[in-house]
Structures are given as C-alpha cells and as structure tokens.
Design a protein around this motif. Structure first.
Motif, PDB file in Angstrom:
ATOM      1  N   PRO A  86      -7.398  -2.034  -3.383  1.00 33.44           N
ATOM      2  CA  PRO A  86      -8.269  -0.858  -3.454  1.00 33.44           C
ATOM      3  C   PRO A  86      -7.707   0.361  -2.726  1.00 33.44           C
ATOM      4  CG  PRO A  86      -9.241  -2.596  -2.091  1.00 33.44           C
ATOM      5  CD  PRO A  86      -8.061  -3.193  -2.776  1.00 33.44           C
ATOM      6  N   THR A 110     -13.798  -2.029  -4.635  1.00 30.68           N
ATOM      7  CA  THR A 110     -14.577  -1.646  -3.454  1.00 30.68           C
ATOM      8  C   THR A 110     -16.037  -2.078  -3.610  1.00 30.68           C
ATOM      9  OG1 THR A 110     -13.164   0.278  -3.118  1.00 30.68           O
ATOM     10  CG2 THR A 110     -15.262   0.271  -1.965  1.00 30.68           C
ATOM     11  N   SER A 131      -9.947   0.738  -8.143  1.00 30.71           N
ATOM     12  CA  SER A 131     -10.275   0.740  -6.732  1.00 30.71           C
ATOM     13  C   SER A 131     -11.782   0.854  -6.514  1.00 30.71           C
ATOM     14  CB  SER A 131      -9.526   1.891  -6.063  1.00 30.71           C
ATOM     15  OG  SER A 131     -10.122   2.260  -4.875  1.00 30.71           O
ATOM     16  N   THR A 144       0.866  -1.181   0.000  1.00 25.60           N
ATOM     17  CA  THR A 144       0.000   0.000   0.000  1.00 25.60           C
ATOM     18  C   THR A 144       0.903   1.231   0.000  1.00 25.60           C
ATOM     19  OG1 THR A 144      -1.728  -1.139   1.231  1.00 25.60           O
ATOM     20  CG2 THR A 144      -1.739   1.246   1.349  1.00 25.60           C
TER      21      THR A 144
END
Lengths: 279, 251
Positions: A226, A257, A253, A205
């Motif tokens: 995401p 999601t 993303s 991330t």
C-alpha cells in the motif's frame, strides 16, 4: 460532562460495537492528548537541541538518501523534478511508517502497568503513539517547502490532493499499529519479527527510488504494497504530476488500506476485551 | 429502585489453570495448529478450571459505601477489576449508572520524567477528568497533597511519601459518582490517612458511592454502611456494618 443523567453501562464481557467504541474514544480523547503531550515532553526533555531535532532528522535522512540513491546508485537522471525533492516525498512517508508501526506495536506492552490498573479505551494508546510520530511527519513537510524555495520549484494544482494521501498513510499506520499492538500483547514474537520485515519493506517501497525502476511485469505485484500508491501519489501531488497519475498503485493501495483497516479494527475490538487476562 | 448505582448480578470469573494447552507463544500456537487434528477430547479434560469469582450478586445504592472483606485470594481484587472494566466477567453482568473512578493503585500513569504539575493532568485524564475540570480543582489538589514547593520538579525526584500524596490527591478530586478503591487508603503517614478518610466521608455524605477493599477494620468502620465477605470467590455473607459480621470475620 457529568451533570446530565448518567447513561447506564452494562459490563458483561461482550466486545464493544464500532459505534459504542467510537463514543468511548471521544469521551476519553483527553487521555490521548495527555499521552501525546507526555511523549513529546519526554522525547525532548534533557536534549540540547530540543525541538530542533524534528527538523534535523528528516534533513539528514534526505541528504543521506539523495547521496546513496542519486549519486552512488546513479538514479538521479531523467527526472523533471529535483532529485532530493523526489527522494524527500518517499523517504519522509517511509520514515513515518517505519517509526509509527513499531512504536504503536510496542505501545500496549509498554503500558501494561497502566492497562492493568485503569480503564480507558485501549486503542487510545497505539493511536497516541502513531500521533506522536505523525507530528514529526507533519513538521518534516515544512522542510519540503524550504526545499522547493531552494530549488525554485513550484508544486502544481495537484497539491490539493496532498492531504488525502497523508490521511491515507495515517489510516494505514494506525490500522497496522492497532492490529500489531494487540497481537504483541499475546505473542511477543512479533516484536522481533517486525523490525526485520521493515528492513525488507524499505527495499520494496519506492522511498529511495521511484517505482519506474520496477520492471513492467512486476508492477502490479509491487503495488500490492500500500505504500507504493501512497508515495507515488504524494510525488504526483507535490511534483507537478511527475510521470502522470499513478492510477493502478493508488487504486490498489486504497483497496489494501481499506482491507487492512477493517481487519485491524475488527481484530482489535475482539482482542481488547480480555487483553489484560492474556497479557 | 432507581437509586441503585451498581447492580452486580450473578457475576463469575473463570480462569484456566492448564498452561500446556494454551498457546503462549507463536511457536506453541503454530504447533497447536499443526496438531489440531490430533487433539483428542481427553486433552481438554485435563484442563483445570478455577473460578476466581462465582455467582456474586451485590447492589450499591447512592450515598452508600460497601466494604469488601476476605482473605487474600478470595476474589476481592478480581471483583474490583471487573467493576473497573479492566478484565471481563465470564458470566453474569454488572449495571453501572454514573461515572466511576477506580483507584486500584495510586499514581497510575504517573511518569517519572514529568513534573508534579504535568502528572496531575495526565493522571486526571486517565481517571476520566478533562483538563478544564482539573484546572478548576488544581489548587485544591495541590493543597491537599502538600507538595506545592515541588510542583515543577520531575516526580522521579519525589520521596515516596510525596509521590503517593500527590497521586491520591488527584484521585480524590476527580468528580466521579462512584469510587472504587483497593487498599490505597493505607498510603502516606497517619496524618495523611486521616485526611483521606475524612475527605472520602465528606464525598459519601454528598451523595457519592464507593466500594472499598481494605484489611483495616478502623477504615472500614469509619466509612462503610455495608460489608460483603468473600470466601473462595463466593459471597459468604453480606451485612450492615452494625451487624456482628466484622467481629465474626476477625475471629
């Protein structure tokens, strides 16, 4: 609430419909408010600094991360915006995510004694757990404002999209939390697994670095996380467009999601019915 | 017909007693996936079924109080849990009109770190009573419980008597059309118990309904109009409180 002719309720063990469940959540919203209030009170009662912890924690986090990634790892160069602010936009969402997911995952198991004795829509419990962390998340952005003043930095028009990315993050955390909370009731294994996955998650991330660091050929795969789209979107919205609008991560993303959200709600509604029997 | 507030129709609850075939851990579940092809129908036939409730039909009308009696394990608590929506029935259905407040335990959701005052609101919300309604009844709740001096003390410092008195007071003041009560009337000292029973009798007189489980014959006699006797998950007998059903049960 009570005087209009009471609607008939049928108890037959079938899962709730989405609309029906939504109405129930609304009817019992007071419970959510009370649980959030309780958690905030309990979290800061008998602490010396009390609510000031809400500001200390993100501040320390940002300082440590800026030092580690910016100074030690030497990622600080070639950025238009001050590096601590770039880091802040990544670390704060990550911090929220990495707290909200385990908190909500453990919430149903932690409230079994209540679930076994009274009824209200069970989703309230993991949702309230996410909400408590979301309050911390929201307050942390005040520090971002102070940081902008400190560095003499002014966000551009893109800031109007800031709430949308926050909302998406909230939806993502809630969805994963709802899902894991019911899985955890059945298979306690995951409460051992998830902290480990979160440790890996931190490195895939763009919290302590920007996704520019990821080699071109890996970008698509990387953006399946995401959080990549959300964090780069937040940076874009708050830091004057950063390196341009992160189109691919944001679209991917949104898609992931949405998919996680749909699966999570479906699974939650199906699992909620006999939750207590399986606990 | 329209004054039926709870209509229980052919209700059944089945549990599976064989734990070998139910995946209780991720490992067992993964193993069951691997062996999915290898399982034979014979494996499943070893599964033992247990009906905690079977074919129970009952009605409660407005203003009525139904007492459930029966030995331990006869299905009383299972029935109350289904009515309270805590566990789902396996078969049959229940139709409920109006708001139900379940008291399967006193002080559900009480948090030891919170003060008496804070717990009143938390517990009230869980029983389905919004904050403004609790606020309106706040004095009555505190009065009934008799813990006003300790209202701002965390309940972890309460004596067990104070704790149950406060917890019961919240439940007693929640505005529900239907109360489901499991043995909780037997809390507190004799004086407080008497207070609870007369409070409940007053609620019934004002048109509320109740289903109570109790092993105390005096409590049952003081409150109920009807008695339902459960035996091994089945409805053994239903009768008016004036019939000799209680005597035969006691015998």
């Amino acid at each position: 609430m009570s005087k209009n002719p009471a609607p008939e309720l049928i108890i037959d063990g079938s899962p709730a419909t989405w609309q029906g469940y939504w109405r129930e959540l609304h009817a019992f919203r007071e419970v959510a408010r009370m649980l959030i209030r309780r958690d905030l009170i309990v979290r800061f009662r008998q602490t010396y600094f009390g609510l000031a912890w809400l500001l200390f924690k993100p501040l320390m986090l940002m300082a440590v991360m800026s030092f580690a990634f910016g100074f030690l790892a030497g990622f600080e160069k070639n950025h238009a915006a001050p590096y601590p602010l770039i880091i802040f936009c990544g670390v704060i969402p990550w911090y929220f995510f990495s707290n909200a997911v385990p908190d909500s995952m453990n919430s149903l198991v932690g409230h079994l004694h209540i679930i076994q004795k009274t009824y209200f829509p069970r989703a309230i419990i993991p949702m309230a757990a996410v909400a408590v962390d979301a309050i911390e998340f929201a307050i942390a952005w005040l520090l971002f404002g102070l940081g902008c003043l400190w560095f003499g930095y002014l966000p551009g028009w893109q800031i109007v999209f800031f709430p949308l990315f926050c909302l998406q993050l909230l939806v993502l955390c809630t969805a994963i939390g709802l899902w894991l909370s019911v899985v955890n009731v059945r298979f306690r294994d995951i409460s051992n697994l998830v902290p480990f996955l979160l440790t890996i998650g931190f490195f895939v991330t763009p919290a302590g670095y920007t996704s520019m660091r990821i080699p071109e050929q890996w970008q698509m795969l990387y953006a399946l996380n995401p959080l990549v789209g959300i964090i780069e979107g937040l940076r874009w919205s708050l830091l004057n467009g950063m390196d341009g609008f992160p189109q691919v991560p944001v679209v991917l993303s949104l898609a992931t999601t949405l998919a996680i959200g749909l699966i999570a709600v479906r699974h939650f509604l199906a699992a909620e019915v006999d939750l207590v029997d399986l606990a | 017909m329209s004054d039926i507030v709870i209509d229980i129709c052919k209700l059944g609850k089945r549990y599976s007693l064989s734990h070998h075939h139910r995946p209780d851990s991720l490992k067992a579940w993964l193993r069951s996936l691997v062996h999915l092809g290898a399982t034979t129908p014979a494996d499943h036939s070893t599964e033992e079924e247990f009906w905690a409730l079977q074919d129970v039909s009952l009605q409660v009308r407005q203003g009525e109080c139904l007492a459930l009696i029966g030995k331990n394990g006869s299905g009383k608590s299972t029935l109350l849990k289904i009515l309270s929506r805590i566990i789902p029935p396996t078969s049959g259905q229940v139709r409920v009109r109006g708001r139900v407040a379940s008291l399967l335990e006193v002080g559900t959701g009480f948090h030891p770190e919170l003060t008496g005052r804070e717990n009143i609101f938390l517990n009230g919300a869980m029983l389905g009573c919004p904050e403004h309604e609790i606020r309106r009844r706040f004095d009555a709740i505190v009065d009934f419980s008799g813990v006003e001096r300790f209202l701002d003390t965390p309940v972890k410092h309460y004596s067990s008597g104070m704790y149950v008195r406060l917890a019961y007071s919240v439940a007693a003041h929640v505005d529900a059309d239907m109360l489901i009560i499991d043995e909780v009337l037997a809390v507190g000292d004799a004086e407080f118990q008497k207070k609870c029973i007369s409070h409940l009798a007053l609620a019934l007189a004002s048109g509320k309904s109740a289903i109570v489980v109790s092993h105390s014959m005096p409590i049952i006699k003081a409150l109920s109009n009807h008695v339902a006797w459960l035996r091994e998950g089945r409805l053994f007998e239903v009768g008016s409180i004036d019939s000799d059903i209680l005597q035969r049960y006691a015998a």
